[in-house]
Design a protein around this motif. Structure first.
Motif, mmCIF file in Angstrom:
data_model
loop_
_atom_site.group_PDB
_atom_site.id
_atom_site.type_symbol
_atom_site.label_atom_id
_atom_site.label_comp_id
_atom_site.label_asym_id
_atom_site.label_seq_id
_atom_site.Cartn_x
_atom_site.Cartn_y
_atom_site.Cartn_z
ATOM 1 N N ASN A 53 0.806 -1.222 0.000
ATOM 2 C CA ASN A 53 0.000 0.000 0.000
ATOM 3 C C ASN A 53 0.837 1.269 0.000
ATOM 4 N N SER A 54 1.950 1.290 0.719
ATOM 5 C CA SER A 54 2.746 2.520 0.753
ATOM 6 C C SER A 54 3.374 2.798 -0.616
ATOM 7 N N ALA A 55 3.795 1.751 -1.327
ATOM 8 C CA ALA A 55 4.328 1.937 -2.684
ATOM 9 C C ALA A 55 3.229 2.448 -3.613
ATOM 10 N N LEU A 56 2.030 1.884 -3.493
ATOM 11 C CA LEU A 56 0.905 2.348 -4.314
ATOM 12 C C LEU A 56 0.567 3.804 -4.015
ATOM 13 N N GLU A 57 0.599 4.199 -2.751
ATOM 14 C CA GLU A 57 0.297 5.584 -2.384
ATOM 15 C C GLU A 57 1.284 6.554 -3.023
ATOM 16 N N LYS A 58 2.575 6.210 -3.018
ATOM 17 C CA LYS A 58 3.594 7.067 -3.634
ATOM 18 C C LYS A 58 3.378 7.166 -5.141
ATOM 19 N N ILE A 59 3.079 6.047 -5.767
ATOM 20 C CA ILE A 59 2.822 6.015 -7.214
ATOM 21 C C ILE A 59 1.619 6.895 -7.547
ATOM 22 N N VAL A 60 0.565 6.781 -6.766
ATOM 23 C CA VAL A 60 -0.656 7.562 -6.990
ATOM 24 C C VAL A 60 -0.389 9.056 -6.818
ATOM 25 N N LEU A 61 0.318 9.444 -5.765
ATOM 26 C CA LEU A 61 0.606 10.867 -5.548
ATOM 27 C C LEU A 61 1.400 11.462 -6.701
ATOM 28 N N LYS A 62 2.375 10.724 -7.214
ATOM 29 C CA LYS A 62 3.156 11.195 -8.366
ATOM 30 C C LYS A 62 2.269 11.322 -9.601
ATOM 31 N N GLN A 63 1.356 10.370 -9.798
ATOM 32 C CA GLN A 63 0.471 10.419 -10.959
ATOM 33 C C GLN A 63 -0.496 11.602 -10.859
ATOM 34 N N ILE A 64 -0.987 11.882 -9.668
ATOM 35 C CA ILE A 64 -1.879 13.034 -9.480
ATOM 36 C C ILE A 64 -1.148 14.325 -9.847
ATOM 37 N N GLU A 65 0.109 14.445 -9.444
ATOM 38 C CA GLU A 65 0.897 15.635 -9.794
ATOM 39 C C GLU A 65 1.078 15.744 -11.306
ATOM 40 N N ARG A 66 1.346 14.627 -11.976
ATOM 41 C CA ARG A 66 1.489 14.651 -13.436
ATOM 42 C C ARG A 66 0.183 15.078 -14.100
ATOM 43 N N VAL A 67 -0.940 14.588 -13.577
ATOM 44 C CA VAL A 67 -2.246 14.925 -14.140
ATOM 45 C C VAL A 67 -2.537 16.415 -13.959
ATOM 46 N N LYS A 68 -2.227 16.962 -12.795
ATOM 47 C CA LYS A 68 -2.430 18.394 -12.560
ATOM 48 C C LYS A 68 -1.606 19.222 -13.543
ATOM 49 N N HIS A 69 -0.375 18.826 -13.766
ATOM 50 C CA HIS A 69 0.506 19.520 -14.708
ATOM 51 C C HIS A 69 -0.051 19.403 -16.135
ATOM 52 N N TYR A 70 -0.513 18.225 -16.488
ATOM 53 C CA TYR A 70 -1.097 17.994 -17.820
ATOM 54 C C TYR A 70 -2.317 18.899 -18.045
ATOM 55 N N VAL A 71 -3.227 18.913 -17.096
ATOM 56 C CA VAL A 71 -4.472 19.682 -17.238
ATOM 57 C C VAL A 71 -4.174 21.179 -17.351
ATOM 58 N N ALA A 72 -3.161 21.643 -16.661
ATOM 59 C CA ALA A 72 -2.812 23.064 -16.705
ATOM 60 C C ALA A 72 -2.378 23.501 -18.102
ATOM 61 N N THR A 73 -1.898 22.561 -18.917
ATOM 62 C CA THR A 73 -1.367 22.923 -20.234
ATOM 63 C C THR A 73 -2.123 22.300 -21.409
ATOM 64 N N ALA A 74 -3.079 21.412 -21.155
ATOM 65 C CA ALA A 74 -3.743 20.672 -22.236
ATOM 66 C C ALA A 74 -5.079 21.306 -22.616
ATOM 67 N N ASN A 75 -5.626 20.840 -23.717
ATOM 68 C CA ASN A 75 -6.925 21.336 -24.197
ATOM 69 C C ASN A 75 -8.109 20.633 -23.541
ATOM 70 N N GLU A 76 -7.883 19.460 -23.007
ATOM 71 C CA GLU A 76 -8.975 18.697 -22.429
ATOM 72 C C GLU A 76 -9.541 19.410 -21.207
ATOM 73 N N ILE A 77 -10.836 19.279 -21.029
ATOM 74 C CA ILE A 77 -11.525 19.935 -19.929
ATOM 75 C C ILE A 77 -11.199 19.256 -18.604
ATOM 76 N N MET A 78 -11.077 17.930 -18.632
ATOM 77 C CA MET A 78 -10.789 17.210 -17.394
ATOM 78 C C MET A 78 -9.958 15.974 -17.689
ATOM 79 N N ALA A 79 -9.303 15.491 -16.630
ATOM 80 C CA ALA A 79 -8.441 14.314 -16.766
ATOM 81 C C ALA A 79 -8.532 13.466 -15.509
#
Length: 152
Positions: A81-107
């Motif tokens: 679970n702790s490895a999954l939590e770290k992976i998820v937190l990193k993915q959430i940060e990537r998604v936030k960065h993506y949405v800030a620069t992409a055309n899609e309304i949501m991700a």
């Protein structure tokens, strides 16, 4: 497409469970398998999507109906679970960065694994085994209220 991936896809089409067929592909081919499933569901797919400032990469981006599914593929053995939590937190940060620069309304961030994990969600981010990924995508839009969505 690599030969092992073609063999794995052929095996799945002939009835071999996708989890079993995926064991013989490497991480890059595993990403290819995820991409193939998204393409079969009419998603526009980009692999190894790179962003700058800060530099980040998303394994697979699938876009359909102005919604992006941003996937981190984990072709590893089982994770705690702790490895999954770290992976998820990193993915959430990537998604936030993506949405800030992409055309899609949501991700939506998604983690696709080779094996069935005991955890199904971490911070509302789905942890989806490859053998259930196709049905997950089929049901994706009907389950948006349960999934973490990042919007502009």
């Amino acid at each position: 497409m690599k030969n092992k991936l073609k063999i794995a896809l052929s095996a799945v089409k002939s009835g071999i469970p996708i989890e079993e067929a995926s064991r013989d592909v490497d991480w890059k081919e595993f990403e290819g398998l995820v991409s193939e499933i998204l393409e079969s569901k009419n998603f526009e797919v980009t692999r190894n999507f790179r962003m700058k400032k800060p530099t980040m990469e998303i394994d697979v981006v699938g876009i359909h109906l102005n919604t992006a599914v941003l996937i981190d593929c984990k072709h590893w053995k089982r994770m705690n679970n702790s490895a999954l939590e770290k992976i998820v937190l990193k993915q959430i940060e990537r998604v936030k960065h993506y949405v800030a620069t992409a055309n899609e309304i949501m991700a939506a961030p998604v983690i696709v694994t080779l094996y069935q994990e005991t955890t199904k969600f971490v911070n509302r981010v789905p942890i989806v085994p490859i053998m259930q990924f196709s049905s997950f995508i089929d049901e994706f839009y009907g389950n948006l209220e349960d999934i973490r969505i990042v919007e502009k």
